[in-house]
Motif scaffolding. Structure first.
Motif: not given
Lengths: 530, 331
Positions: A7, A20, A23-24, A27
């Motif tokens: 991450l 971004k 991606a978070m 995760y």
């Protein structure tokens, strides 16, 4: 741990906020809550209290690699990030990773947090062992946790966006739940994303509403002056003062709970009714105006200040908003109603809790005149707040503006340069400037922003070609370049060679048209003292 | 001193010639065709046969070029000179100079990592070794190129799946061809080239280097959809109007500098690939050891670090030589 390192890498490898956030979200969707909680902890910028002194880490890397200390320092000066330097230096000194990874919470709770209590030799043995277990990127993330300097390159707002995306909850709800004290564990993370209302923790502050700088003339931007409430822009520490369940809590905007540091404020807050939250500014105060920021600085890190310090640098809380009344969140009420309630609340309290005065004016011209007097009154300019507006979360533009004074400026000569950090590593971007004191140049300020990329590159080349002496990463340069520095304020300071401390100095422009002899003198700079 | 630094370059008095001079001189022995080493205006150029086409491309029709075979000694006045593979780019050479039993080697730029686009570095024993020091810091260690190529391919495919063009910035001479050669082991999908790279890639092809099939971006019809394509371009084209045709591309940079995050972030690339045609730290030390040189002179890069390390840690006679190499940064 590997998922979190991935991450970190994904966040590091894109500048696009959408990516971004994606991606978070990815995760948070797959991470077990006990790991996700720690990820949130790091992503919003909380750190583990220093586990290992960096001097020890450096020494262990020297022990593991056998390289001389000067070489590590040269390398660090080039890389500009200690965690990264150490991770890279260990590459290929170690066998490839062998152990299947432990999850993030295991790393933090079972391994890292116990380090502090171990004898140094055991700390070294363990950390050196972990370095060998991890690939470079995992080792880098580990070092970031160890050094406590965990900047991931995402703002808190982006984390809030991702958590809101995953949970479907309002961003404001997530932002609020992330405030204050929480323990990064599975229960916290589940609660964070739980649609059901959470039992409020009495110590939890509200997210701050932050003003945007006004870089235009207000009449062009803001409509009629009568639609706005103006007040002084105080130069102190933004704080939230909570009075709930018989206790009081003072939070800074950096979300430090400032317990024990400002006993006079805690004492005064005892006299407030229960279920009240104030927003305002902590200021060191003398008579009818703020003391220089330096006085407040003396108080910031000091637990249980001495009687003498309390006398020399007494603080007040200049309140300007009311967020909670009778235990009810009133942030959505119009500004003027909140102010009125705040006025009623503070009527009759002592001088420690004050109501930040409102400046009413019929026109922008009149307000501009008031603003001109700001520096003489020890403030930074004016705040403009739209009447009728709610207390928002974060820094949305439109309702709160800071209309600061034009900065003070001086012309100073570059004396020293050193490489920056992170994005600016291995470029000379941190400069020290001096002014004339007789035949000598005395350092008066450090600054690192204000030049554009092309200028930074050019200056970097010039610095390398005009170095006089090197002291570790710092170079002294030929006195030849003059810069106009801007700053917000100036005060006496026995700690500085020049006897002066500038507030927020930065480079305004490169004065290629000035010879060094034309730079300002110390006397000229002293003339700017209030 | 068999070779000394003059205002024109590294000069060998016994042979009356310069190596990679930066001012016009009558005789120049050239290590390789990068602009900071092969400048125009010399009387006669000596270079390897492999490197001649690249030099011709750089210096134009008028230049007097003499081709020399690797490992074949020739005489220049009182010096016995030979060129040996440096593993840097196609035709790159180290210059071995022997005068009265004393041997000096000028390395030019070099690397030790395998590279299918040029002849591999050869260790040449010598008394004095003149080395580069571009990456003389212990953090510089290159990962195996085939792994990096796999990462590149993976990056390209992922971008393609997301409907994004992949623009990979890399230097036009050497790096681009090496990347294309490595990728050709993994795929046969064609790549696009920025115009500046086209003639150089052609010269490599003619030299028999096997690479991905390529097309020039300039020859793609108007309105071509690049969203699944890999495009190689020189770093100078980043941010230029030329880039607009790719809409919202993912950008990468292939360079040894990408070993440091700050370098990549400062330049604003999405992705850095650590690939260099220069020697990394272990290769510099290994090469210096293997040459058996008692004296080492460092020409460009982190000469300060390398010299101090050689002196203090290895007890060698070492000194910096101030040259203007490395300005082009083909790292």
């Amino acid at each position: 741990m590997q998922a979190f390192a991935d991450l970190y890498r994904a966040l590091d490898e894109t500048n696009a906020t959408r990516e971004k956030v994606a991606a978070m979200e990815a995760y948070f969707r797959q991470a077990p809550p006990e790991d996700a909680a720690w990820a949130v902890h790091f992503l919003v910028g909380r750190r583990l209290k220093r586990l290992v002194p960096t001097a020890e880490l450096r020494q262990w890397v020297l022990d593991a690699t056998g390289m001389p200390a000067w070489l590590l320092e040269e390398t660090y000066a080039t890389v500009g990030d200690l965690a990264e330097t150490l991770a890279l230096l260990l590459d290929s000194e170690l066998p490839p990773p062998s152990v299947a990874g432990h999850p993030l919470h295991h790393w933090v709770e079972r391994r890292l947090l116990v380090l502090r209590e171990l004898p140094a030799a055991e700390r070294q043995r363990r950390v050196t062992q972990w370095w060998a277990e991890l690939p470079t990127d995992g080792r880098f993330v580990l070092n970031k946790m160890l050094t406590g300097a965990f900047r991931v390159g995402v703002s808190r707002q982006l984390v809030v966006r991702a958590l809101s995306g995953v949970s479907g909850l309002e961003r404001a709800t997530i932002a609020h739940r992330l405030m204050g004290r929480w323990q990064p564990d599975a229960a916290f993370f589940r609660g964070l994303l739980d649609p059901a209302a959470q039992g409020e923790d009495a110590s939890r502050p509200y997210p701050f509403f932050l003003a945007s700088p006004l870089d235009a003339v207000p009449e062009e931007r803001l409509g009629a002056a009568t639609d706005w409430l103006a007040e002084w822009k105080w130069d102190g520490i933004r704080g939230q003062l909570l009075r709930r369940a018989g206790d009081c809590y003072l939070w800074s905007r950096g979300e430090d709970l400032m317990e024990g540091r400002f006993p006079e404020l805690e004492q005064a807050a005892q006299r407030l009714p229960d279920g009240v939250v104030l927003d305002g500014e902590i200021l060191a105060w003398g008579g009818d105006r703020p003391l220089p920021f330096r006085q407040l600085q003396r108080r910031i890190g000091r637990q249980n200040p001495s009687v003498r310090l309390l006398r020399e640098a007494p603080v007040i809380f200049q309140a300007y908003d009311l967020l909670e009344l009778d235990g009810t969140d009133i942030r959505s009420r119009p500004l003027e109603q909140r102010r009125e309630a705040l006025g009623r609340l503070l009527r009759g309290t002592d001088d420690v809790l004050r109501l930040s005065p409102m400046l009413t004016a019929g026109s922008w011209k009149e307000l501009a005149r008031r603003r001109d007097a700001a520096r003489a009154l020890g403030t930074e300019g004016l705040m403009l707040k739209r009447l009728g507006s709610p207390y928002r979360v974060g820094r949305p533009r439109g309702d709160w503006w800071k209309w600061k004074l034009d900065p003070l400026t001086i012309d100073a000569v570059m004396l020293y340069a050193q490489p920056g950090h992170g994005r600016r590593s291995n470029l000379y971007t941190d400069y020290t400037f001096g002014v004339w004191n007789g035949e000598l140049l005395v350092p008066v300020a450090k600054a690192y922003s204000g030049l554009d990329n092309a200028e930074i590159q050019e200056l970097d080349r010039w610095i390398r070609a005009n170095t006089v002496e090197r002291f570790g990463p710092v170079r002294s340069v030929r006195a030849a370049q003059v810069f106009e520095l801007a700053f917000e304020g100036i005060g006496e300071s026995p700690r500085h060679k020049s006897g002066l401390a500038l507030r927020f100095p930065r480079i305004n422009r490169w004065r290629r048209d000035l010879a060094v002899g034309e730079a300002d003198t110390l006397e000229q700079v002293r003339a700017l003292l209030p | 001193m068999l070779v000394q630094l003059t205002s024109a370059g590294l000069y060998c008095a016994a042979g009356d010639f310069h190596v990679d001079p930066w001012r016009p001189v009558p005789r120049a022995v050239i290590t390789h065709a990068h602009a900071d080493h092969a400048r125009s205006g010399m009387g006669v150029y000596y270079a390897t046969h492999d490197g001649l086409p690249l030099l011709r491309q750089r210096l134009g029709r008028q230049a007097q070029l003499r081709g020399v075979s690797y490992d074949q000694p020739f005489r220049l006045r009182g010096a016995r000179v030979s060129l040996h593979p440096a593993g840097h780019v196609l035709g790159s050479a180290q210059v071995r100079i022997e005068v009265n039993d004393e041997v000096w080697v000028v390395s030019g730029d070099y690397k030790r990592d395998p590279d299918s686009s040029c002849a591999p570095f050869q260790v040449v024993p010598c008394d004095t070794f003149i080395t580069e020091a571009t990456f003389a810091l212990p953090i510089y260690r290159w990962p195996p190129m085939h792994e990096v190529a796999r990462d590149m391919l993976h990056w390209w495919r992922r971008n393609a799946d997301a409907g994004k063009a992949s623009v990979l910035f890399c230097y036009s001479l050497g790096k681009a061809q090496r990347v294309l050669a490595e990728l050709s082991a993994l795929t046969s999908e064609p790549a696009y080239l920025h115009g500046a790279m086209v003639p150089l890639v052609d010269l490599y092809r003619r030299a028999g280097v096997s690479m991905l099939p390529t097309r020039a971006v300039s020859e793609a019809p108007r309105g071509t959809d690049f969203s699944r394509s890999l495009i190689l371009a020189p770093p100078a084209s980043a941010g230029s109007p030329w880039m607009r045709r790719f809409r919202h591309p993912a950008t990468g940079f292939a360079s040894g500098w990408m070993r440091i995050r700050g370098n990549r972030r400062r330049r604003g690339y999405d992705r850095g690939f650590v690939v260099s045609d220069h020697a990394d730290w272990p290769s510099l030390l290994r090469t210096i050891r293997e040459t058996g040189a008692q004296r080492v002179l460092a020409t460009h890069g982190r000469t300060d670090v390398l010299v101090r390390y050689l002196r203090e840690e290895l007890g060698l006679a070492a000194a910096p030589l101030a040259t203007p190499y490395g300005v082009e940064d083909g790292a």
